[in-house]
Design a protein around this motif. Structure first.
Motif, PDB file in Angstrom:
ATOM      1  N   GLY A 155       0.814  -1.214   0.000  1.00 19.83           N
ATOM      2  CA  GLY A 155       0.000   0.000   0.000  1.00 19.83           C
ATOM      3  C   GLY A 155       0.839   1.253   0.000  1.00 19.83           C
ATOM      4  N   ALA A 160      -2.319   6.285  -1.396  1.00 25.58           N
ATOM      5  CA  ALA A 160      -2.715   5.365  -0.327  1.00 25.58           C
ATOM      6  C   ALA A 160      -2.318   5.914   1.035  1.00 25.58           C
ATOM      7  CB  ALA A 160      -2.077   3.997  -0.554  1.00 25.58           C
ATOM      8  N   THR A 161      -1.136   6.530   1.129  1.00 22.42           N
ATOM      9  CA  THR A 161      -0.690   7.101   2.393  1.00 22.42           C
ATOM     10  C   THR A 161      -1.613   8.236   2.833  1.00 22.42           C
ATOM     11  OG1 THR A 161       1.597   6.538   1.850  1.00 22.42           O
ATOM     12  CG2 THR A 161       1.269   8.198   3.555  1.00 22.42           C
ATOM     13  N   HIS A 163      -4.760   8.622   1.924  1.00 25.84           N
ATOM     14  CA  HIS A 163      -6.053   8.026   2.267  1.00 25.84           C
ATOM     15  C   HIS A 163      -6.029   7.432   3.674  1.00 25.84           C
ATOM     16  CE1 HIS A 163      -9.760   5.716   1.934  1.00 25.84           C
ATOM     17  NE2 HIS A 163      -9.078   4.657   2.316  1.00 25.84           N
ATOM     18  N   GLN A 164      -4.955   6.726   4.018  1.00 24.21           N
ATOM     19  CA  GLN A 164      -4.853   6.119   5.342  1.00 24.21           C
ATOM     20  C   GLN A 164      -4.848   7.178   6.438  1.00 24.21           C
ATOM     21  OE1 GLN A 164      -1.315   3.764   4.969  1.00 24.21           O
ATOM     22  NE2 GLN A 164      -2.337   2.080   3.911  1.00 24.21           N
ATOM     23  N   GLU A 167      -8.340   8.642   6.671  1.00 23.82           N
ATOM     24  CA  GLU A 167      -9.246   7.635   7.217  1.00 23.82           C
ATOM     25  C   GLU A 167      -9.066   7.511   8.723  1.00 23.82           C
ATOM     26  OE1 GLU A 167     -10.725   3.394   5.557  1.00 23.82           O
ATOM     27  OE2 GLU A 167      -8.603   3.482   6.070  1.00 23.82           O
ATOM     28  N   THR A 168      -7.827   7.603   9.202  1.00 22.48           N
ATOM     29  CA  THR A 168      -7.564   7.552  10.639  1.00 22.48           C
ATOM     30  C   THR A 168      -8.232   8.721  11.353  1.00 22.48           C
ATOM     31  OG1 THR A 168      -5.459   6.429  10.287  1.00 22.48           O
ATOM     32  CG2 THR A 168      -5.751   7.543  12.392  1.00 22.48           C
ATOM     33  N   GLN A 171     -12.032   8.088  11.403  1.00 24.66           N
ATOM     34  CA  GLN A 171     -12.400   7.040  12.363  1.00 24.66           C
ATOM     35  C   GLN A 171     -12.277   7.533  13.797  1.00 24.66           C
ATOM     36  OE1 GLN A 171      -9.762   3.915  11.092  1.00 24.66           O
ATOM     37  NE2 GLN A 171     -11.292   3.010   9.728  1.00 24.66           N
TER      38      GLN A 171
END
Length: 202
Positions: A155, A160-161, A163-164, A167-168, A171
């Motif tokens: 990933g 992707a980095t 997005h992560q 997303e964190t 959340q």
């Protein structure tokens, strides 16, 4: 890159081959869809899933191992999945099968994997994870002539980095608001989280 003339090697046809995906979560479903696009027969195993998408057959563990030409490990890392792929599991796989691990290194008994590569039944393995530093494949396996190893980069792209990271944040915001975060696994069983959210409420 080395300036040497490349040798043409005989490959393996994906069309018509059987792929077995262990772990039918979000990533597992995406891999199954890709395999179908290549014309592969798709088997999946996940004890926590009762139904699969069209064209994907949910099968018992033993059948997946014995019928798959390619076995893809995408199961979560839990106490129950520690060394899931051990000597017994590799011995049940088809002669000439390939093993792919893109999940976590602790799902695989590396001594057993090495034995399966040296003595059969495996034709080879592709590893993006292992028991090396930061989940990288161990050097002993990465150096094996029948192994393709990448340093845990599945990933590793700028998109992707980003997005992560976002997303964190999303959340964490949901948790602080007492809501179930998107993508939560086994949310109904999150007893510690439920107790914590009750203490946060006025």
């Amino acid at each position: 890159h080395a300036g040497l003339e490349a040798n043409a090697l005989m490959g393996r046809e994906l069309r018509g081959a059987t792929v077995g995906v262990v772990g039918y979560g979000h990533i597992g479903r995406q891999v199954c869809a890709l395999a179908q696009a290549f014309g592969m027969q798709v088997l999946a195993h996940d004890p926590h899933v009762q139904a699969a998408d069209p064209g994907v057959s949910l099968v018992p563990w033993e059948r997946l191992l014995s019928e798959s030409d390619h076995v893809v490990c995408l199961a979560p890392a839990t106490a129950e999945t520690e060394n899931l792929f051990n000597a017994k599991a590799f011995a049940q796989m088809k002669p000439g099968a390939w093993f792919i691990n893109a999940a976590r290194g602790n799902l695989v008994d590396e001594v057993a994997l090495r034995h399966a590569l040296d003595h059969g039944p495996l034709a080879g393995a592709a590893l993006d994870v292992g028991r090396g530093p930061d989940q990288t494949p161990s050097l002993d396996l990465a150096l094996h002539p029948q192994v393709i190893a990448t340093p845990h980069i599945g990933g590793l792209t700028p998109a992707a980095t980003e997005h992560q990271a976002l997303e964190t944040v999303a959340q964490t915001r949901a948790l602080l608001q007492g809501m179930t975060p998107e993508g939560a696994v086994n949310a109904p069983n999150a007893s510690r989280w439920r107790a914590a959210t009750r203490t946060l409420q006025p």
